[in-house]
Enzyme design. Structure first.
Site, PDB file in Angstrom:
ATOM      1  N   HIS A 120      72.823  67.737  61.680  1.00 23.02           N
ATOM      2  CA  HIS A 120      73.269  68.917  62.296  1.00 23.02           C
ATOM      3  C   HIS A 120      72.726  69.103  63.654  1.00 23.02           C
ATOM      4  O   HIS A 120      71.414  68.722  64.000  1.00 23.02           O
ATOM      5  CB  HIS A 120      72.813  70.094  61.371  1.00 23.02           C
ATOM      6  CG  HIS A 120      71.303  70.215  61.042  1.00 23.02           C
ATOM      7  ND1 HIS A 120      70.359  70.989  61.818  1.00 23.02           N
ATOM      8  CD2 HIS A 120      70.475  69.778  60.185  1.00 23.02           C
ATOM      9  CE1 HIS A 120      69.303  70.718  61.473  1.00 23.02           C
ATOM     10  NE2 HIS A 120      69.325  70.096  60.321  1.00 23.02           N
ATOM     11  N   ASP A 121      73.322  69.722  64.480  1.00 21.09           N
ATOM     12  CA  ASP A 121      72.831  70.252  65.946  1.00 21.09           C
ATOM     13  C   ASP A 121      72.417  69.202  66.683  1.00 21.09           C
ATOM     14  O   ASP A 121      71.670  69.402  67.635  1.00 21.09           O
ATOM     15  CB  ASP A 121      71.734  71.138  65.595  1.00 21.09           C
ATOM     16  CG  ASP A 121      72.293  72.506  64.702  1.00 21.09           C
ATOM     17  OD1 ASP A 121      73.304  72.955  65.124  1.00 21.09           O
ATOM     18  OD2 ASP A 121      71.743  72.788  63.609  1.00 21.09           O
ATOM     19  N   GLY A 138      67.883  66.209  62.277  1.00 17.67           N
ATOM     20  CA  GLY A 138      68.538  67.447  62.916  1.00 17.67           C
ATOM     21  C   GLY A 138      68.056  67.409  64.280  1.00 17.67           C
ATOM     22  O   GLY A 138      66.976  67.283  64.662  1.00 17.67           O
TER      23      GLY A 138
END
Length: 256
Positions: A120-121, A138
């Site tokens: 994520h991100d 992440g």
């Protein structure tokens, strides 16, 4: 006209461009947007929140915009952006963002090899080659034209500079500055990426300047002192400025 296998599922709320090929057993969820000329071989999953550009090829088992593997994720509206001209091989997984940044982004002209994962991100640039089974935690940032070999483990929040070459099997929790080779155990600076820089058209004089920058940087026990030497002794080209900015803005510290 799109070519959609009768054995595929495309949610009626999905937005498709033109001339996409969607193979058997593919699944395209709602709240997804696809551009033109994408090829999805069999068993590709395009999950909620995906935003996909043009001319990408997805191989069997790829899963894009998956729910983040982050216990802080509470179902907020986030997305996963994929640019143009990417080759995303078998079983690649890319998570969508969380409330932290809202977006996971992969740029253009990248080769993501089999079974690798982007969490994520993460923000990934252009012209990247990422090897089999490499895993990024992440909020990792990876700049353009990096070559990241197979079975690498990258800690969350790391920053990988442009034009680097990272040896297969490495694991690291610090930033890797641009233009270098990183390898061995523990992962450390192994010289300037001569072959990679020449392939990208860097002149011998510029490569020598980059080499001198790292000689000065690593000659000092304190990186701030090395940066001062670079700024006082070397020509401040955009490439040298990039090195200085990268080191000075590093939050995790750089490999030594």
């Amino acid at each position: 006209m799109n070519q959609i296998s009768p054995l595929a599922f495309v949610h009626p709320e999905a937005k498709l461009g033109d001339n996409n090929v969607i193979g058997p057993f593919c699944y395209i969820d709602k709240n997804t947007v696809l551009g033109d000329n994408n090829v999805m071989q069999n068993s590709v999953t395009i999950n909620y929140g995906a935003r996909i550009g043009n001319n990408n090829e997805f191989f069997p088992g790829a899963s894009i915009s998956t729910k983040p593997q982050d216990l802080k994720f509470k179902g907020e509206e986030t997305i996963c952006e994929i640019g143009d001209n990417n080759s995303i091989r078998e079983n690649v997984t890319i998570s969508r963002g969380t409330a932290s940044k809202g977006t996971t982004r992969v740029g253009n002209n990248n080769l993501l090899m089999e079974n690798m994962h982007i969490a994520h991100d993460c923000f990934f640039g252009n012209g990247l080659i990422i090897g089999n089974s490499t895993k990024f935690a992440g909020e990792v940032t990876c700049d353009d034209f990096a070559v990241i070999s197979a079975e690498i483990l990258c800690h969350q929040f790391c920053h990988i500079g442009g034009y680097v070459m990272i040896q297969g099997g490495c694991r690291f929790s610090q930033d890797i500055p641009p233009y270098i080779i990183a390898g061995k155990e523990p992962t450390r600076y192994c010289g300037v990426n001569l072959v990679g820089l020449r392939r990208h058209g860097f002149s011998n004089d510029l490569i020598e300047l980059i080499h001198n920058a790292y000689r000065l940087l690593y000659s000092e026990g304190i990186l701030k002192d090395g940066i001062k030497k670079i700024k006082s002794e070397l020509q401040m080209t955009p490439e040298i400025q990039y090195i200085c900015d990268f080191v000075e803005s590093s939050k995790r510290g750089i490999i030594r």
